[in-house]
Enzyme design. Structure first.
Site, PDB file in Angstrom:
ATOM      1  N   ASN A   1      66.330  53.609  31.995  1.00  0.00           N
ATOM      2  CA  ASN A   1      67.381  54.203  32.814  1.00  0.00           C
ATOM      3  C   ASN A   1      68.788  54.044  32.242  1.00  0.00           C
ATOM      4  O   ASN A   1      69.688  54.787  32.615  1.00  0.00           O
ATOM      5  CB  ASN A   1      67.341  53.623  34.236  1.00  0.00           C
TER       6      ASN A   1
ATOM      7  N   GLN B   1      62.567  57.953  35.880  1.00  0.00           N
ATOM      8  CA  GLN B   1      63.508  58.750  35.084  1.00  0.00           C
ATOM      9  C   GLN B   1      62.812  59.831  34.258  1.00  0.00           C
ATOM     10  O   GLN B   1      63.486  60.543  33.503  1.00  0.00           O
ATOM     11  CB  GLN B   1      64.298  57.837  34.148  1.00  0.00           C
TER      12      GLN B   1
ATOM     13  N   THR C   1      54.979  55.162  59.573  1.00  0.00           N
ATOM     14  CA  THR C   1      55.056  56.589  59.890  1.00  0.00           C
ATOM     15  C   THR C   1      55.670  57.344  58.716  1.00  0.00           C
ATOM     16  O   THR C   1      56.735  56.972  58.208  1.00  0.00           O
ATOM     17  CB  THR C   1      55.914  56.816  61.150  1.00  0.00           C
TER      18      THR C   1
ATOM     19  N   CYS D   1      79.569  42.447  37.653  1.00  0.00           N
ATOM     20  CA  CYS D   1      80.790  41.674  37.883  1.00  0.00           C
ATOM     21  C   CYS D   1      80.582  40.655  38.994  1.00  0.00           C
ATOM     22  O   CYS D   1      79.940  40.933  39.991  1.00  0.00           O
ATOM     23  CB  CYS D   1      81.933  42.605  38.287  1.00  0.00           C
TER      24      CYS D   1
END
Length: 385
Positions: free
Chosen positions: A155, A183, A243, A328
């Site tokens: 990715n 991907q 469901t 970060c």
């Protein structure tokens, strides 16, 4: 206000209008909205029929039997079910898993969680091109290896694994082969029989479908046993209760049908857009391709920019929607674990951005991005002098 240029298709794709239209017909009272498990009336039967039609739309492009498609809330849940469900169900056979350092977090974090349960994980280090070789896998296999999990397309890098060769090695060693293909749909031909894939995770929102829906392909012959992670009703052959969200499933089915019909043409056009971006940046100097374009899908391009910080560059490109793999926190900025995993130096890893293109990207978008990049890079590099 200027609309930003969206070049973050690897994070999520916008829903194709044709998909949204199909979904809208399965939401309200005048549509097909009922619970697909309500088999006591016609409205429930209609919803069940819509779900089963979508199941075939997802199965057909990957060469699967519709009965091998298990609906989930997304590829993350599918990865969790594949790894945890299989290893727990087969712990008497073995407790060893093989995967790579640069898999999606849905695989990496699941594998780490399994280690806390007493399972053993071998973490393969890919080459600079982001790929694990069949020889690496062969050396990692053990008599107690139950599963190998390697993604089809990375990715962050776009690198493509040689799935057929890896599956052959895994099977020769007595292990099953799982692939995260989130991907890959619409970008690669995916035939589970030809490739030898036993389990495959799929995503709706990476293929112009809705978020919140995915699927796990589970091979039926030979029968693969999984321990359910979600209980309550025995839906989806007992592997995943809950469901079914008819409108989301219909959307994923329509998206996969469109990907099968238009994916090849999309990728040809997108390859030209990627090359246009690269040509537009040519001559700037100090740009490194983290993506090996010879072995990657054309819609993902990871570049490192010498002399700048990736986060600062991202902030300077306010009208361009991109991503950086940096994580970060208050203490430090850490480079992407994927870029670290392929051996990229820390300074370059922190100076990297991922560009990802899609069905609705235009040449004008690319030209705006080139202009913005040139301006931002010039400014940041001048400040650094």
């Amino acid at each position: 206000m200027t609309t930003p240029v969206y070049l973050d298709y690897a994070a999520t794709t916008p829903v194709d209008p044709r998909v949204a239209e199909a979904m809208a017909r399965h939401l309200t009272l005048d549509g097909i909205f009922a619970n697909p498990a309500s088999r006591s009336h016609m409205l429930g039967w209609q919803a069940e029929q819509a779900v089963e039609s979508a199941r075939r739309q997802v199965a057909d492009p990957i060469g699967a039997d519709p009965r091998e498609i298990v609906w989930t809330s997304g590829a993350t849940e599918a990865d969790n079910l594949a790894l945890t469900g299989l290893l727990r169900a087969n712990r008497a056979r073995g407790r060893h898993l093989v995967t790579s350092l640069i898999e999606h977090k849905a695989v990496v974090d699941t594998a780490k969680a399994l280690e806390t349960e007493g399972f053993e994980v071998t973490w393969l280090a890919p080459g600079r091109d982001g790929r694990v070789t069949p020889d690496q896998l062969r050396e990692a296999l053990r008599p107690d290896t139950v599963l190998v999990s390697l993604m089809a397309v990375n990715n962050e890098l776009g690198s493509i694994h040689d799935l057929a060769s890896l599956a052959e090695v895994a099977h020769a060693g007595g292990a099953l082969f799982h692939v995260d293909a989130a991907q890959a749909v619409g970008r690669l031909p995916l035939d589970v029989e030809r490739l030898g894939i036993d389990l495959m995770s799929l995503s709706g929102h990476k293929a112009y479908g809705p978020k919140g829906v995915g699927a796990l392909y589970v091979r039926r012959h030979p029968d693969i046993r999984l321990e359910a992670l979600i209980h309550g009703g025995g839906h989806e052959r007992g592997m995943r209760s809950g469901t079914l969200p008819t409108h989301q499933i219909v959307g994923m089915g329509e998206a996969f049908a469109l990907a099968a019909a238009e994916g090849e043409a999309d990728q040809t056009r997108i390859a030209a857009l990627r090359d246009r971006l690269l040509a537009g940046l040519d001559g700037l100097g100090g740009i490194h391709r983290n993506t090996d374009t010879a072995v990657s899908v054309p819609n993902i391009l990871n570049l490192a920019f010498e002399g700048v910080d990736g986060e600062s560059l991202l902030m300077a490109l306010r009208d361009i929607a991109l991503s950086t793999g940096s994580a970060c926190n208050s203490a430090s900025v850490e480079p992407s674990y994927v870029l670290k995993g392929i051996g990229l130096p820390r300074t370059l890893a922190l100076a990297s951005l991922r560009f990802s293109f899609g069905r609705f990207t235009t040449e004008a978008d690319i030209d705006r991005a080139i202009t913005a990049l040139r301006h931002a890079l010039d400014g940041l590099r001048r400040q650094a002098i």
